[in-house]
Design a protein around this motif. Structure first.
Motif, PDB file in Angstrom:
ATOM      1  N   TRP A 245       5.161  -9.706  -5.462  1.00 12.40           N
ATOM      2  CA  TRP A 245       5.582  -9.234  -6.779  1.00 12.40           C
ATOM      3  C   TRP A 245       5.690  -7.711  -6.858  1.00 12.40           C
ATOM      4  CZ3 TRP A 245       1.184  -6.621  -8.195  1.00 12.40           C
ATOM      5  CH2 TRP A 245      -0.053  -7.150  -7.804  1.00 12.40           C
ATOM      6  N   VAL A 246       5.650  -7.050  -5.717  1.00 12.11           N
ATOM      7  CA  VAL A 246       5.886  -5.602  -5.660  1.00 12.11           C
ATOM      8  C   VAL A 246       6.950  -5.338  -4.603  1.00 12.11           C
ATOM      9  CG1 VAL A 246       4.929  -3.323  -5.221  1.00 12.11           C
ATOM     10  CG2 VAL A 246       3.530  -5.048  -6.353  1.00 12.11           C
ATOM     11  N   GLY A 247       8.087  -4.793  -5.021  1.00 11.00           N
ATOM     12  CA  GLY A 247       9.123  -4.424  -4.073  1.00 11.00           C
ATOM     13  C   GLY A 247       8.745  -3.159  -3.329  1.00 11.00           C
ATOM     14  N   GLY A 248       9.265  -3.004  -2.118  1.00 10.47           N
ATOM     15  CA  GLY A 248       8.901  -1.860  -1.289  1.00 10.47           C
ATOM     16  C   GLY A 248       9.127  -0.524  -1.956  1.00 10.47           C
ATOM     17  N   ARG A 249      10.258  -0.366  -2.647  1.00  9.12           N
ATOM     18  CA  ARG A 249      10.574   0.929  -3.260  1.00  9.12           C
ATOM     19  C   ARG A 249       9.769   1.185  -4.529  1.00  9.12           C
ATOM     20  NH1 ARG A 249      14.470  -2.743  -3.462  1.00  9.12           N
ATOM     21  NH2 ARG A 249      15.496  -3.347  -5.405  1.00  9.12           N
ATOM     22  N   TYR A 250       8.973   0.196  -4.950  1.00  3.98           N
ATOM     23  CA  TYR A 250       8.104   0.358  -6.120  1.00  3.98           C
ATOM     24  C   TYR A 250       6.629   0.313  -5.727  1.00  3.98           C
ATOM     25  CZ  TYR A 250      12.391  -0.798  -8.664  1.00  3.98           C
ATOM     26  OH  TYR A 250      13.676  -0.799  -9.164  1.00  3.98           O
TER      27      TYR A 250
END
Length: 510
Positions: A245-250
């Protein structure tokens, strides 16, 4: 029901036609209150939109567009952990890494997991601080590199001095060769950052570092795939978690920021998160007219769709933010570089502009010629810092005077008798001013851009949290690797076959 494209076009097109010949200088002169009315302050961050090429009626239309798109509800869905990443059937709960602004079970659980992971990370930071390690090598690519690298560089004035933190990202072996040549294996530890622990560049570079270290005893990992990390040789107690639930860019707010915590200490890392949390609360609760990320997003929509401007520059007037344009290239262009809606329907209008930039005043001596006199208008975000972290007052005064002068010159222009010496002006810009560049203000600045990107995705009706566009090239590269390594495998594309023949003919032997 109108599509996002129809809604944007019908709302903005009449104002774009009305303002087609409008001059920014005239808009400012006609409204004495504009310098203040087109500005917002959130804590230590001030934003001025006064030099954007729009007026009060256009701003009202943009706000109506935000209301019609349901931006308030969209932010609530994001914070509550709704499935906003529809193509991967996931929430996007990066906000839960730094703030607890939702009472839903999924959001509370995510925040609790993030808090527990941060406590584990603090223990590892303390253990490394008590060791004889002096250098840290962060091995990652994309979101596992750009965010931490930006923050470590930007907050160098707040470094604890305990570690030198380095970043190894490019699969080009020259990167590893040159970096490791200046370090001592006995005093170095490495962090491998990969959500799946299958990223080719990270694993290849990680293997180089592991061999150079003589083993994996001082290798740490940040991954959602603990078994793969263990198979690589990283003990489970040295693996920090990531989540789908966490994208790499975030993700810099998570254990992906391990290198940040080592550079600035846990107090500095917590302050970074606190600044982001302040912007989270503002984005979630502020009315659209006073909502800084929303105003930033609506301005971007205006420039892209009403004025038809195809690129956007980010120009930080502080050398510590030199890496911000590169970080934002990924955040903005990977998130918004979409041409279809989640239903697979063409969006029907232009989405993301090409984002680029560089630090002032260096950039003034390179590409500003094109900004001032080129045939294309390039809107820009100028970013300045009021109070420096150095004692060189004359240098800082020159820096700020150049920052102010460039925004004025781009907007107002100058007419000379010699056309070659004239400046057309009417080039829009937003000015962001930080009281100081410190962990808290940097966190707020980065979160501002995150929320602006999300708001733009809602307005365009696209998914900001997937990135299928990066997969095709990776798949083809995997298929071609055996051929590049000399195996006799079939290659369908005739141009690629010719290029492989050329590479093989010129490859040094022995």
């Amino acid at each position: 029901m109108a599509t996002a494209a129809q809604r944007i076009d019908s709302t903005l097109a009449p104002h774009a036609r009305r303002l087609a010949q409008a001059r920014i200088e005239a808009l400012v002169s006609a409204d004495a209150g504009r310098p203040h009315d087109y500005a917002l302050r959130i804590g230590g961050l001030y934003a001025s939109f006064a030099r954007q090429r729009l007026d009060g009626d256009a701003r009202a239309a943009l706000l109506a567009l935000g209301e019609a798109a349901g931006l308030r509800d969209a932010f609530r869905r994001l914070f509550d952990g709704a499935t906003v990443n529809t193509s991967e059937h996931r929430a996007a709960l990066h906000v839960a890494l730094r703030s607890a602004l939702s009472e839903t079970v999924i959001a509370r659980d995510a925040h609790a997991e993030a808090t527990a992971a941060r406590a584990r990370m603090a223990d590892l930071v303390a253990a490394l601080e008590a060791s004889d390690v002096t250098d840290i090598v962060n091995v990652g690519i994309g979101g596992s590199d750009l965010g931490p690298r930006l923050v470590v560089d930007a907050l160098k004035d707040f470094g604890t001095g305990r570690f030198r933190v380095h970043f190894l990202t490019n699969v080009d072996g020259s990167d590893a060769q040159h970096l490791l040549a200046g370090l001592e294996p006995a005093r170095t530890a490495a962090i491998l950052v990969s959500k799946t622990f299958s990223t080719q560049e990270t694993l290849l570079n990680g293997a180089v570092v592991r061999d150079w270290l003589g083993g994996s005893e001082r290798i740490y990992a940040v991954s959602a795939n603990v078994p793969r990390a263990e198979a690589f040789g990283v003990a489970p107690e040295r693996v920090l978690p990531m989540w789908d639930w966490v994208g790499g860019r975030y993700s810099l707010w998570s254990a992906v920021g391990f290198s940040i915590a080592l550079a600035v200490g846990m107090d500095g890392f917590d302050a970074l998160l606190a600044g982001a949390a302040e912007m989270d609360a503002h984005a979630l609760d502020a009315p659209l007219a006073q909502n800084l990320p929303v105003q930033h997003a609506l301005t971007a929509i205006w420039n892209r769709n009403a004025l038809g401007l195809s690129t956007h520059a980010v120009l930080p007037y502080d050398e510590r933010l030199a890496l911000l344009p590169a970080y934002l290239q990924q955040l903005v262009m990977e998130s918004l570089g979409k041409s279809v809606t989640p239903d697979g329907v063409p969006v029907g209008l232009d989405t993301v502009p090409v984002l680029w930039g560089g630090p002032g005043t260096n950039s003034q001596h390179s590409f500003f010629q094109a900004l001032h006199q080129g045939t294309q208008t390039v809107p820009a975000d100028f970013i300045g810092v009021v109070n420096p972290a150095h004692p060189h007052a004359d240098n800082h005064a020159a820096l700020l005077s150049n920052l102010l002068a460039q925004t004025e010159a781009l907007a107002n222009g100058y007419q000379a008798e010699d056309p070659q010496k004239s400046y057309p002006g009417n080039r829009p810009s937003t000015l962001l001013l930080l009281d100081r560049l410190e962990p808290r203000s940097l966190g707020a600045l980065i979160a501002l851009y995150e929320h602006s990107v999300y708001a733009q995705s809602v307005l365009w009706g696209i998914n900001a949290f997937d990135q299928w566009g990066v997969e095709l090239g990776k798949r083809i590269a995997g298929e071609l690797l055996p051929a590049v390594q000399g195996e006799d495998v079939a290659v369908a594309d005739p141009v690629t076959r010719a290029l492989l023949d050329e590479i093989r003919a010129r490859t040094a032997r022995g």
